[in-house]
Write an enzyme that holds these catalytic residues in place. Structure first.
Site, PDB file in Angstrom:
ATOM      1  N   TRP A 187       0.864  -1.187   0.000  1.00  0.00           N
ATOM      2  CA  TRP A 187       0.000   0.000   0.000  1.00  0.00           C
ATOM      3  C   TRP A 187       0.900   1.237   0.000  1.00  0.00           C
ATOM      4  CZ3 TRP A 187      -0.309   3.976   3.734  1.00  0.00           C
ATOM      5  CH2 TRP A 187      -1.188   5.020   3.354  1.00  0.00           C
ATOM      6  N   GLU A 228      -3.000  -2.896  -2.607  1.00  0.00           N
ATOM      7  CA  GLU A 228      -4.143  -2.311  -1.888  1.00  0.00           C
ATOM      8  C   GLU A 228      -4.515  -0.933  -2.422  1.00  0.00           C
ATOM      9  OE1 GLU A 228      -3.449  -1.926   2.304  1.00  0.00           O
ATOM     10  OE2 GLU A 228      -5.466  -1.155   2.713  1.00  0.00           O
ATOM     11  N   LYS A 230      -7.052   2.604  -2.639  1.00  0.00           N
ATOM     12  CA  LYS A 230      -7.641   3.534  -1.693  1.00  0.00           C
ATOM     13  C   LYS A 230      -8.332   4.659  -2.449  1.00  0.00           C
ATOM     14  CE  LYS A 230      -6.244   6.056   2.469  1.00  0.00           C
ATOM     15  NZ  LYS A 230      -5.425   5.912   3.667  1.00  0.00           N
ATOM     16  N   ASP A 261      -9.748  -3.088   1.340  1.00  0.00           N
ATOM     17  CA  ASP A 261      -9.817  -2.533   2.693  1.00  0.00           C
ATOM     18  C   ASP A 261     -11.200  -1.907   2.870  1.00  0.00           C
ATOM     19  OD1 ASP A 261      -9.734  -0.459   4.773  1.00  0.00           O
ATOM     20  OD2 ASP A 261      -7.588  -0.868   4.901  1.00  0.00           O
ATOM     21  N   HIS A 264     -11.692   1.889   2.438  1.00  0.00           N
ATOM     22  CA  HIS A 264     -11.080   2.557   1.289  1.00  0.00           C
ATOM     23  C   HIS A 264     -12.008   2.835   0.123  1.00  0.00           C
ATOM     24  CE1 HIS A 264      -6.639   1.655   2.435  1.00  0.00           C
ATOM     25  NE2 HIS A 264      -7.342   2.181   3.415  1.00  0.00           N
ATOM     26  N   HIS A 288      -8.604  -6.297   4.118  1.00  0.00           N
ATOM     27  CA  HIS A 288      -8.248  -5.506   5.291  1.00  0.00           C
ATOM     28  C   HIS A 288      -9.561  -5.147   5.954  1.00  0.00           C
ATOM     29  CE1 HIS A 288      -3.857  -3.918   4.887  1.00  0.00           C
ATOM     30  NE2 HIS A 288      -3.938  -5.219   5.095  1.00  0.00           N
ATOM     31  N   ASP A 296     -12.228   7.035   6.575  1.00  0.00           N
ATOM     32  CA  ASP A 296     -11.371   5.855   6.746  1.00  0.00           C
ATOM     33  C   ASP A 296     -10.674   5.929   8.110  1.00  0.00           C
ATOM     34  OD1 ASP A 296      -9.805   3.617   6.247  1.00  0.00           O
ATOM     35  OD2 ASP A 296      -8.275   4.767   5.181  1.00  0.00           O
ATOM     36  N   ASP A 298     -10.420   3.748  10.623  1.00  0.00           N
ATOM     37  CA  ASP A 298      -9.802   2.556  11.198  1.00  0.00           C
ATOM     38  C   ASP A 298     -10.204   2.293  12.646  1.00  0.00           C
ATOM     39  OD1 ASP A 298      -7.923   1.386   9.055  1.00  0.00           O
ATOM     40  OD2 ASP A 298      -7.448   3.517   8.992  1.00  0.00           O
ATOM     41  N   ASP A 328      -7.301  -4.510   9.772  1.00  0.00           N
ATOM     42  CA  ASP A 328      -6.595  -3.235   9.667  1.00  0.00           C
ATOM     43  C   ASP A 328      -7.347  -2.162  10.442  1.00  0.00           C
ATOM     44  OD1 ASP A 328      -4.991  -1.134   9.069  1.00  0.00           O
ATOM     45  OD2 ASP A 328      -5.438  -1.058   6.928  1.00  0.00           O
TER      46      ASP A 328
HETATM   47  C1  RNT Z   1      -3.798   2.728   4.756  1.00  0.00           C
HETATM   48  C2  RNT Z   1      -3.939   1.290   4.463  1.00  0.00           C
HETATM   49  C3  RNT Z   1      -2.840   0.410   4.987  1.00  0.00           C
HETATM   50  C4  RNT Z   1      -2.426   0.746   6.392  1.00  0.00           C
HETATM   51  C5  RNT Z   1      -1.458  -0.247   6.995  1.00  0.00           C
HETATM   52  C6  RNT Z   1      -0.789   0.274   8.214  1.00  0.00           C
HETATM   53  O1  RNT Z   1      -4.904   3.461   4.444  1.00  0.00           O
HETATM   54  O2  RNT Z   1      -5.169   0.824   4.917  1.00  0.00           O
HETATM   55  O3  RNT Z   1      -3.225  -0.912   4.888  1.00  0.00           O
HETATM   56  O4  RNT Z   1      -3.507   0.870   7.247  1.00  0.00           O
HETATM   57  O5  RNT Z   1      -0.558  -0.661   6.042  1.00  0.00           O
HETATM   58 ZN    ZN Z   2      -5.474  -1.326   4.783  1.00  0.00          ZN
END
Ligand code: RNT
Ligand code: ZN
Length: 421
Positions: A187, A228, A230, A261, A264, A288, A296, A298, A328
């Protein structure tokens, strides 16, 4: 504390109830036991890592200042072990390049090597934990202007290509040692804050860079490459080079794993429905699993409809051997060990719920065109006694039943994490 006798009694009743729907609870638990979730190391220290003390940068942010984050690899390993002891089943651990142990010597990102992860690998081998890996394309002076693999400066771009290659070799070393492939996930934060005119140029550069990163052949028996996408990040609100369409195309064209993810995409867009579509064209994907709240963010994963839909798609599609389930999230506002346990247990509960679904019955109604029954049955199964099966499963796996795990975390906090400054 629930007594063993009452746990067993509740389970026996639940088993009977599920059997009436044609569902075998013992078989469901057996299948659940075989699922390894890849737990993200970065929940333990707010994505800080041990390369330097410079903070997190690159469009992602951990918020909160709950005391007790792991300050070094020893503490992180101890915390992860504590978390794993409270989660049923055997799980994987996903490391990032910045979690290297360099013994006090500065190591450039393009020079990271398996030796810097020797202790992690020893630790994992001793405990039969399999590792996954991630190159770190953020929190670094050479990523400070927002570009890495898509940088227009050939020297900076080269540096990051070399980092990507170095990390795949670390993944290979991990895979060789552990006997299952290490999934190495790329990523990058690359993007622009404001209205972007040339949206093609950086994407062409990124494609070239990825081709170079993936050029050295590595046996997929040891290492699997994932990419990955986004939609936006902090400071890259208007343009992200590695968008969904970009990586979907790249993964299909180059037989790579696509990483989905949950945070994302557009805020109302979920990843569950992307699983079956991706797997029509790809061999394998990485998830993720995360929880975005308005953005986003998390947040720690919880047992909500989104999570349930993800698990249902994996199980209904019979995709367990094609979907790598990674977590994640990184919440710094609560106890970090509790965050790991809450999120991972939620993922497992969602999978158990999906495994206990009378899918054949539902599909039967659907294919017969009986959408009345499909809807009615879907509603009825929501109140089946999954809790009794989950509790029994935890007990059988030798981990605390119900909220008892929280006492263990509080105890650990008193002894260990609260003493860290
Ligand atoms: C960032 C991505 C990525 C990170 C990690 C730490 O937006 O989601 O995966 O969260 O690599
Ligand atoms: Zn991620």
């Amino acid at each position: 504390m629930t007594s063993t006798a009452s746990l067993e009694k509740s389970y026996a009743l639940a088993k009977e109830q599920y059997a009436a729907w044609g569902v075998d609870t013992d078989a469901a638990m057996e299948r659940l036991k075989g699922i390894a979730i890849s737990m993200q190391c970065w929940q333990g220290d707010d994505v800080g890592g041990f390369e330097s003390t410079a903070g997190l940068s690159g469009g992602i942010m951990a918020t909160g200042n709950y005391p007790g984050r792991a300050r070094n690899a020893e503490e992180l390993r101890a915390d992860a072990e504590k978390a794993m002891s409270l989660i049923p089943g055997k799980h994987r651990f996903s490391l990032h390049a910045i979690y290297l142990e360099h013994g006090g010597k500065k190591v450039e990102r393009n020079e990271v090597a398996p030796e810097h992860f020797q202790r992690w690998m020893d630790w994992a081998a001793e405990r039969d934990i399999k590792l996954d890996f991630n190159p770190t394309f953020f929190s670094h002076p050479k990523s400070a202007d927002g570009f890495t693999l898509s940088h227009r400066d050939p020297a900076i771009r080269r540096y990051w290509v070399e980092h990507g290659i170095a990390c795949r070799k670390i993944g290979e070393a991990m895979g060789r040692r552990q006997g299952t492939p290490c999934v190495t996930n790329v990523w990058i934060p690359d993007g622009m804050k404001d209205v972007t005119v040339d949206r093609l140029g950086p994407r062409e550069i990124l494609k070239r860079s990825l081709d170079e990163v993936f050029a050295p052949q590595i046996d997929p028996k040891y290492n699997l490459d994932a990419v990955e996408s986004k939609l936006f990040g902090i400071g890259s609100e208007s343009y992200v080079v590695g968008s969904h369409e970009f990586y979907m195309g790249y993964a299909v064209a180059n037989r790579k794993l696509l990483t989905l993810d949950a945070g994302h995409f557009h805020p109302t867009e979920t990843i569950a429905d992307k699983i079956s579509s991706s797997l029509v064209f790809l061999d394998e994907i990485l998830l993720h699993v995360s929880r975005g709240v308005r953005w986003d963010s998390d947040h720690v994963v919880i047992l909500n409809d989104d999570l349930r839909a993800i698990a249902e798609e994996i199980i209904r599609g019979n995709f367990l051997n094609r979907v790598h389930i990674g977590l994640d999230f990184f919440d710094a506002s609560i106890n970090r060990v509790a965050a790991w346990v809450t999120g991972t247990r939620a993922m497992l509960k969602a999978l158990l719920l999906a495994l206990l679904e009378p899918t054949a019955k539902l599909v039967g109604a659907e294919t017969a065109g009986d959408f009345t029954s499909r809807l009615a049955l879907l509603e009825e199964i929501k109140t089946l006694p999954v809790g009794a099966v989950w509790d029994y499963y935890c007990q059988k796996c030798g981990v605390p039943v119900g909220p008892a795990w929280l006492d263990a975390v509080k105890q650990y906090e008193k002894q260990a994490t609260s003493k860290r400054s």
